[in-house]
Design an enzyme around this catalytic site. Structure first.
Site, PDB file in Angstrom:
ATOM      1  CG  ASN B  76      -7.233 -10.732  -2.654  1.00  0.00           C
ATOM      2  OD1 ASN B  76      -8.075 -10.823  -3.539  1.00  0.00           O
ATOM      3  ND2 ASN B  76      -6.708  -9.565  -2.309  1.00  0.00           N
ATOM      4  CG  ASN B 135     -12.542  -1.847  -7.305  1.00  0.00           C
ATOM      5  OD1 ASN B 135     -11.391  -1.537  -7.616  1.00  0.00           O
ATOM      6  ND2 ASN B 135     -12.859  -3.026  -6.815  1.00  0.00           N
ATOM      7  CG  PHE B 136     -11.355   3.548 -11.329  1.00  0.00           C
ATOM      8  CD1 PHE B 136     -12.410   2.832 -11.894  1.00  0.00           C
ATOM      9  CD2 PHE B 136     -11.415   4.926 -11.305  1.00  0.00           C
ATOM     10  CE1 PHE B 136     -13.516   3.507 -12.397  1.00  0.00           C
ATOM     11  CE2 PHE B 136     -12.515   5.600 -11.814  1.00  0.00           C
ATOM     12  CZ  PHE B 136     -13.574   4.897 -12.359  1.00  0.00           C
ATOM     13  CB  CYS B 138      -9.692  -5.160  -8.559  1.00  0.00           C
ATOM     14  SG  CYS B 138      -9.446  -6.908  -8.249  1.00  0.00           S
ATOM     15  CG  ASN B 203      -7.876  -2.028  -4.694  1.00  0.00           C
ATOM     16  OD1 ASN B 203      -7.604  -3.144  -4.270  1.00  0.00           O
ATOM     17  ND2 ASN B 203      -9.075  -1.697  -5.140  1.00  0.00           N
ATOM     18  CB  THR B 204      -4.422  -5.368  -3.395  1.00  0.00           C
ATOM     19  OG1 THR B 204      -5.119  -5.595  -4.612  1.00  0.00           O
ATOM     20  CG2 THR B 204      -5.339  -5.586  -2.212  1.00  0.00           C
ATOM     21  CB  CYS B 352      24.083  -0.908  17.538  1.00  0.00           C
ATOM     22  SG  CYS B 352      25.007  -1.224  19.052  1.00  0.00           S
ATOM     23  CB  CYS B 387      22.795   1.951  15.587  1.00  0.00           C
ATOM     24  SG  CYS B 387      22.699   3.737  15.794  1.00  0.00           S
ATOM     25  CB  CYS B 391      18.676  -0.855  19.010  1.00  0.00           C
ATOM     26  SG  CYS B 391      18.704  -1.098  20.798  1.00  0.00           S
TER      27      CYS B 391
HETATM   28  C1  LIG Z   1      -9.619 -10.709  -0.226  1.00  0.00           C
HETATM   29  C2  LIG Z   1      -9.676  -9.275  -0.635  1.00  0.00           C
HETATM   30  C3  LIG Z   1     -10.636  -8.868  -1.519  1.00  0.00           C
HETATM   31  C4  LIG Z   1     -10.714  -7.540  -1.890  1.00  0.00           C
HETATM   32  N1  LIG Z   1     -11.708  -7.154  -2.710  1.00  0.00           N
HETATM   33  C5  LIG Z   1     -11.862  -5.839  -3.020  1.00  0.00           C
HETATM   34  C6  LIG Z   1     -12.957  -5.382  -3.777  1.00  0.00           C
HETATM   35  O1  LIG Z   1     -13.825  -6.161  -4.160  1.00  0.00           O
HETATM   36  N2  LIG Z   1     -13.064  -4.076  -4.062  1.00  0.00           N
HETATM   37  C7  LIG Z   1     -12.112  -3.169  -3.643  1.00  0.00           C
HETATM   38  O2  LIG Z   1     -12.254  -1.982  -3.921  1.00  0.00           O
HETATM   39  N3  LIG Z   1     -11.058  -3.558  -2.930  1.00  0.00           N
HETATM   40  C8  LIG Z   1     -10.901  -4.886  -2.597  1.00  0.00           C
HETATM   41  N4  LIG Z   1      -9.855  -5.270  -1.805  1.00  0.00           N
HETATM   42  C9  LIG Z   1      -8.849  -4.270  -1.393  1.00  0.00           C
HETATM   43  C10 LIG Z   1      -9.155  -3.697   0.019  1.00  0.00           C
HETATM   44  O3  LIG Z   1     -10.375  -2.998   0.037  1.00  0.00           O
HETATM   45  C11 LIG Z   1      -8.066  -2.714   0.489  1.00  0.00           C
HETATM   46  O4  LIG Z   1      -7.990  -1.637  -0.425  1.00  0.00           O
HETATM   47  C12 LIG Z   1      -6.696  -3.361   0.543  1.00  0.00           C
HETATM   48  O5  LIG Z   1      -6.803  -4.659   1.066  1.00  0.00           O
HETATM   49  C13 LIG Z   1      -5.694  -2.540   1.421  1.00  0.00           C
HETATM   50  O6  LIG Z   1      -6.116  -2.401   2.759  1.00  0.00           O
HETATM   51  P1  LIG Z   1      -5.585  -3.364   3.973  1.00  0.00           P
HETATM   52  O7  LIG Z   1      -4.099  -3.324   3.953  1.00  0.00           O
HETATM   53  O8  LIG Z   1      -6.232  -2.808   5.203  1.00  0.00           O
HETATM   54  O9  LIG Z   1      -6.088  -4.747   3.663  1.00  0.00           O
HETATM   55  C14 LIG Z   1      -9.784  -6.606  -1.408  1.00  0.00           C
HETATM   56  C15 LIG Z   1      -8.804  -7.035  -0.511  1.00  0.00           C
HETATM   57  C16 LIG Z   1      -8.767  -8.347  -0.110  1.00  0.00           C
HETATM   58  C17 LIG Z   1      -7.741  -8.817   0.897  1.00  0.00           C
HETATM   59  S1  SF4 Z   2      20.905  -3.217  22.963  1.00  0.00           S
HETATM   60 FE1  SF4 Z   2      20.939  -1.683  21.326  1.00  0.00          FE
HETATM   61  S2  SF4 Z   2      22.626  -0.332  21.907  1.00  0.00           S
HETATM   62 FE2  SF4 Z   2      22.890  -2.183  23.122  1.00  0.00          FE
HETATM   63  S3  SF4 Z   2      24.265  -3.452  21.899  1.00  0.00           S
HETATM   64 FE3  SF4 Z   2      22.180  -4.061  21.322  1.00  0.00          FE
HETATM   65  S4  SF4 Z   2      21.736  -2.763  19.519  1.00  0.00           S
HETATM   66 FE4  SF4 Z   2      23.496  -1.862  20.533  1.00  0.00          FE
END
Ligand SMILES: Cc1cc2nc3c(=O)[nH]c(=O)nc-3n(C[C@H](O)[C@H](O)[C@H](O)COP(=O)(O)O)c2cc1C
Ligand code: SF4
Ligand SMILES: Cc1cc2nc3c(=O)[nH]c(=O)nc-3n(C[C@H](O)[C@H](O)[C@H](O)COP(=O)(O)OP(=O)(O)OC[C@H]3O[C@@H](n4cnc5c(N)ncnc54)[C@H](O)[C@@H]3O)c2cc1C
Ligand code: SF4
Ligand code: SF4
Lengths: 436, 432
Positions: B76, B135-136, B138, B203-204, B352, B387, B391
């Protein structure tokens, strides 16, 4: 009554997959190593590769993968009994009894390539060799296309006014809607270097001898021209017809509603032709349609899927009944007398008990044979078909044969395509003086 | 009945699932819907100073998918709240009053000046909120203005701002860390030194999610141009979990509470974060993908697992996996495992075989006595687990420890004693 049903004749048995459906379905393929589905495909298409190309949004690359092994990939996608071929052995059939829809995915990419109107091939430089192909069915056109790719000039002779063989005259209407057989034949021929001469029958206009004299090699792909005789003296009744003729009439009619079937139809036989004739009779508006077969249901040549298709369309399957005589009134058959059968000492015998089934028409679907005329040619036969080796070579060094008229492979579109391709490669090697 | 109630820094909530500071917590309507659905708490969408920032007016998200369009990662280019400060503060006060049993933490990002922070923490405290999250993290838009990740990448700033907030507010202070850094322990130690009550992460991650091959614009595309954004969702979970574990097992921060964030989508994801040391978890992308109703799966799934594993309350399993996270050099080199294929479960796809043959140790057959069959060749198997990883059938290939006899590959007897790299004869620095 019939009009809703009649529409089913021109409605695809399986609606084409949308892009979304194709992406979801292609994701189910595991990209198997030495994939069982490839081994089960008579033409050996690299199925995991073409499916992966769909999943990566490369449908044209996918279509080329298919056409490389099977130039009739579009028709095969529609008519192959996948339930007994590739999809039967798909590992996802093993895993959850739900194979990857290989046939429908194959249609997805081949449709897209055909819609471009272009073939993904360049022909080799002309070789100045000229090959005769007899029969413009899947075997003949597959052979012609591969020969043309190798730079040879090809002349195709066919007895009928349209190309495609049983694709055009035999396959059930609901499997190949929208004039697909002709569109596909045109597409295949667009490679160039192939001339098709229609209404030219081997034995009438020309002979094997004259072809051998005029051409560098000859391929015979004339299918099965005659039908088996049940010995019921059926010829004298106009409401008894061969199922293949009935289907051809239906496929060629401008308006299917004009093709008459009675209210009560008996189809005698147990193969794909019997099923197709029965289902299409039903769609034409017949009330009672029975497929009557002399052995057990499990021994029918029609696959379980085809049998179920017939049953869901309201066709009755009756088994262990062999036809004994036709009952007629004023020149029309009004019923068929059947004798019950059972297995004794591994052989089928009548029990003596009989039953008469009333009907308005009878369709005979007890199998096709090589035409008498072809049987009398100088080519060696095996089991009533032209004897060929694994390269489709006949007993005559200048003649190759493939498809239903040849002694190897099952009677399937996909098998005909493979034999035509094998023959073309063998002819190409012979004309280039290369050993196999 | 297991008890899912959570107490994080004295902030109580009926379950450990909070919504992370992001669009799901952007305003009263969303947060009330979340509480109605059953979420334990929220970290309100990050507040800034007036005049409020603005967002782009076109696409702000991009995604990567599996082939059936299951969302695997989201990116985002959204900034912090784009609404006036007072609007947010009023709504926060109202929601907290109406939902006293839910956690209400407020995320903040203002310029790096003492007066700015002093000013805003006071205003938040007046709303009745339960805590602060700094929020350190973003990585886009705000960092170019000297905020967010720009602060989070400099440990000295983290410590300084944290200390201001602790000085001017009595609320618990959570420092939210950015993963866009080489060693996550440095910012965590700085937060700790500044007096933080907890850290939350991640964070992201800075990212370009895709390029449109027709227009040559990165996605999401704004009038033909794109900008790097923040990456989150299922794909970032492994990165986040490692960072959580790094902080949990660092002696300097071992006692610092952690709120785990990053790709949490199912109860199992949450349980894994918590065993690595997170006391609670925060969720963003999963809610943005499926809506708030997933809380029912999260709570029931976690409760059922706790029940079957014999844990009565969250503390019973928080941090239980942390001591098992080690540096590579401490792993037991005498532990021998080999793959074993359950022939009844095998569907013969051959994957596998081909991966082992092409890219590993040629240790799986493709045919046995002329038949298609996949069997492990013990003489070749190094026990690498590739493997198992490819699988398609769950539990079809297992890694079996060999506890006695001879390792068929090396011909050496199994040594029951623990020995690691530090004492291995091939180690030039080895003591032994
Ligand atoms: C659209 C969007 C906006 C976000 N805005 C903020 C924000 O304003 N402040 C913040 O701390 N984190 C923000 N984040 C980060 C999320 O809080 C979170 O740390 C991050 O998405 C990882 O978690 P998730 O994998 O569950 O999404 C934002 C994430 C998204 C997708
Ligand atoms: S099902 Fe699993 S064990 Fe059987 S051939 Fe495929 S990868 Fe190998
Ligand atoms: C009713 C029916 C339904 C079927 N359904 C299916 C199905 O769903 N799926 C499937 O895989 N298979 C199906 N089959 C089988 C499949 O159609 C055949 O196996 C396939 O068409 C064989 O191809 P071919 O090229 O050998 O012969 P054909 O398709 O029979 O083509 C032979 C060509 O040779 C021409 N010809 C014949 N004699 C001469 C001559 N003397 N001189 C010049 N030209 C001549 C014919 O006009 C025809 O064009 C069906 C068959 C029938 C009869
Ligand atoms: S067997 Fe099934 S899963 Fe395997 S490659 Fe073929 S279609 Fe794909
Ligand atoms: S998610 Fe809603 S706001 Fe966003 S683009 Fe789609 S319809 Fe518009």
């Amino acid at each position: 009554m019939g009009s809703g049903l009649i529409q089913k004749l021109s409605t695809d048995l399986h609606q084409p997959l949308s892009k979304h459906e194709a992406l979801v379905e292609s994701d189910r393929c595991y990209f198997c190593h030495d994939a069982p589905c490839v081994t089960a495909c008579p033409t050996g298409i690299d199925i995991p590769l073409f499916i992966r190309q769909i999943s990566t949004d490369n449908p044209l690359g996918s279509a080329k993968t298919i056409f490389d092994e099977n130039i009739f990939g579009g028709m095969c996608a529609r008519v192959c009994p996948t339930e007994t071929l590739c999809e039967q052995v798909c590992v996802r059939n093993t895993a959850e009894e739900r194979p990857v829809k290989i046939g429908e995915l194959q249609r997805y990419s081949t449709d897209q390539m055909m819609n471009t109107g272009k073939q993904p091939y360049t022909k080799a430089a002309p070789t100045n060799k000229h090959v005769a192909v007899v029969g413009a069915g899947p075997a003949g056109l597959s052979c012609a296309h591969r020969l043309a790719l190798h730079g040879h000039t090809v002349t195709v002779f066919d007895a009928l006014p349209k190309a495609g063989g049983l694709n055009e005259y035999g396959i059930a209407a609901y499997k190949t809607v929208d004039n697909f057989a002709q569109r596909e034949a045109d597409y295949i021929l667009s490679i160039g270097g192939i001339e098709v001469k229609h209404e030219q029958r081997l034995g009438d206009a020309f002979t094997l001898e004259s072809l051998k004299a005029d051409f560098d090699a000859v391929f015979v792909g004339i299918g099965l021209g005659d039908v088996n005789d049940a010995g019921l003296n059926a010829d004298q009744y106009k409401n008894v017809e061969n199922a293949v003729d009935f289907i051809a009439r239906l496929r060629q009619s401008q308006n299917p509603a004009d093709v008459s079937v009675g209210r009560r139809v008996i189809v005698i036989g147990g193969g794909m032709t019997a099923i197709d004739a029965a289902v299409q009779s039903k769609m034409l508006g017949a009330e009672d349609v029975s497929v009557i077969y002399r052995r057990a249901q499990s021994q029918m040549n029609a696959s379980t899927y085809e049998q179920e298709l017939a049953q869901t369309n309201g066709v009755l399957l009756k088994t262990q009944l062999q036809p004994k005589s036709l009952i007629a009134e004023s020149g029309l058959v009004t019923g068929v007398e059947f004798e019950y059968t059972e297995v004794q000492n591994n052989g089928l015998v009548g029990t003596g008990e009989t039953i008469t089934v009333a009907c308005d028409s009878v369709l005979m679907a007890i199998g096709q044979t090589l035409s008498e005329q072809a049987q009398q040619s100088e080519l060696e036969l095996a089991n009533g078909r032209i004897q060929v080796d694994e390269e489709q070579r006949s007993s005559d060094a200048k003649v190759w044969a493939g498809g239903d008229c040849a002694s190897n492979f099952e009677d399937l579109t996909v098998a005909a395509v493979q034999s035509g391709k094998l023959a073309a490669e063998s002819i190409h090697r012979a004309l280039s003086n290369k050993s196999a | 009945m297991v008890d899912l109630s959570s107490n994080f820094l004295g902030i109580s909530s009926p379950n450990p699932f909070w919504l992370a500071s992001a669009p799901p917590t952007d305003k009263e309507t969303n947060v009330v819907r979340a509480f109605e659905a059953g979420w334990g708490g929220v970290v309100w969408k990050t507040l800034g100073e007036d005049p409020n920032i603005v967002n782009v007016n076109g696409p702000r998200y991009g995604a990567i998918y599996s082939a059936d369009r299951t969302l695997m990662g989201l990116n985002n280019i959204e900034l912090i709240t784009d609404r006036p400060l007072q609007t947010n503060l009023d709504e926060i006060a109202r929601v907290k009053k109406d939902w006293p049993d839910r956690a209400m933490v407020v995320s903040l990002m203002v310029p790096c000046e003492e007066s700015n922070w002093k000013n805003i923490v006071k205003k938040v405290e007046d709303t009745g909120a339960d805590g602060l999250e700094l929020n350190f993290g973003c990585p886009h838009g705000m960092s170019e203005r000297g905020m967010g990740a720009a602060v989070g990448q400099v440990p000295e700033y983290i410590q300084m701002v944290t200390a201001w907030c602790k000085q001017y507010s009595s609320l618990p202070v959570i420092v939210k860390l950015t993963p866009n850094i080489t060693d996550i322990r440095m910012p965590a130690r700085a937060a700790n030194a500044g007096g933080a009550d907890a850290v939350s992460l991640i964070n992201t991650i800075s990212s370009i999610i895709s390029v449109n091959l027709d227009t040559m614009s990165p996605e999401p595309s704004i009038d033909g141009w794109g900008s790097h954004g923040g990456y989150c969702g299922p794909a970032v979970k492994p990165i986040a979990m490692n960072m959580v574990a790094e902080i949990a097992r660092d002696p300097e921060t071992a006692n610092l509470p952690i709120s785990g964030i990053g790709g949490i989508t199912t109860w199992r994801d949450a349980a894994e974060f918590m065993t690595l040391g997170a006391q609670n978890v925060q969720v963003c992308t999963a809610a943005m993908t499926y809506g708030f109703k997933i809380i029912d799966e999260l709570t029931t799934g976690l409760a059922n697992w706790m029940e079957s594993a014999g844990y009565n309350k969250l503390d019973d399993f928080v941090g239980k996996a942390t001591p098992n996270v080690k540096d590579w050099q401490n792993l037991n080199l005498n532990y021998i495992a080999k793959a074993k294929i359950d022939q009844d479960a095998c569907i013969s796809c051959g994957r596998c075989h081909v991966v082992c043959e092409d890219t590993s140790h040629q240790a799986i057959t493709s045919t046995v006595n002329g038949e298609r069959r996949f069997e492990v060749i013990d003489e070749e198997c190094v026990g690498c687990n590739l493997c198992v990883s490819v699988c398609p059938v769950d539990n079809c290939i297992t890694m079996e420890q060999q506890t006695s006899g001879v390792d068929a590959r090396t011909g050496k007897p199994i040594n029951p004693n623990y020995e690691n790299w530090t004492t291995h004869p091939n180690n030039p620095a080895s003591a032994g």
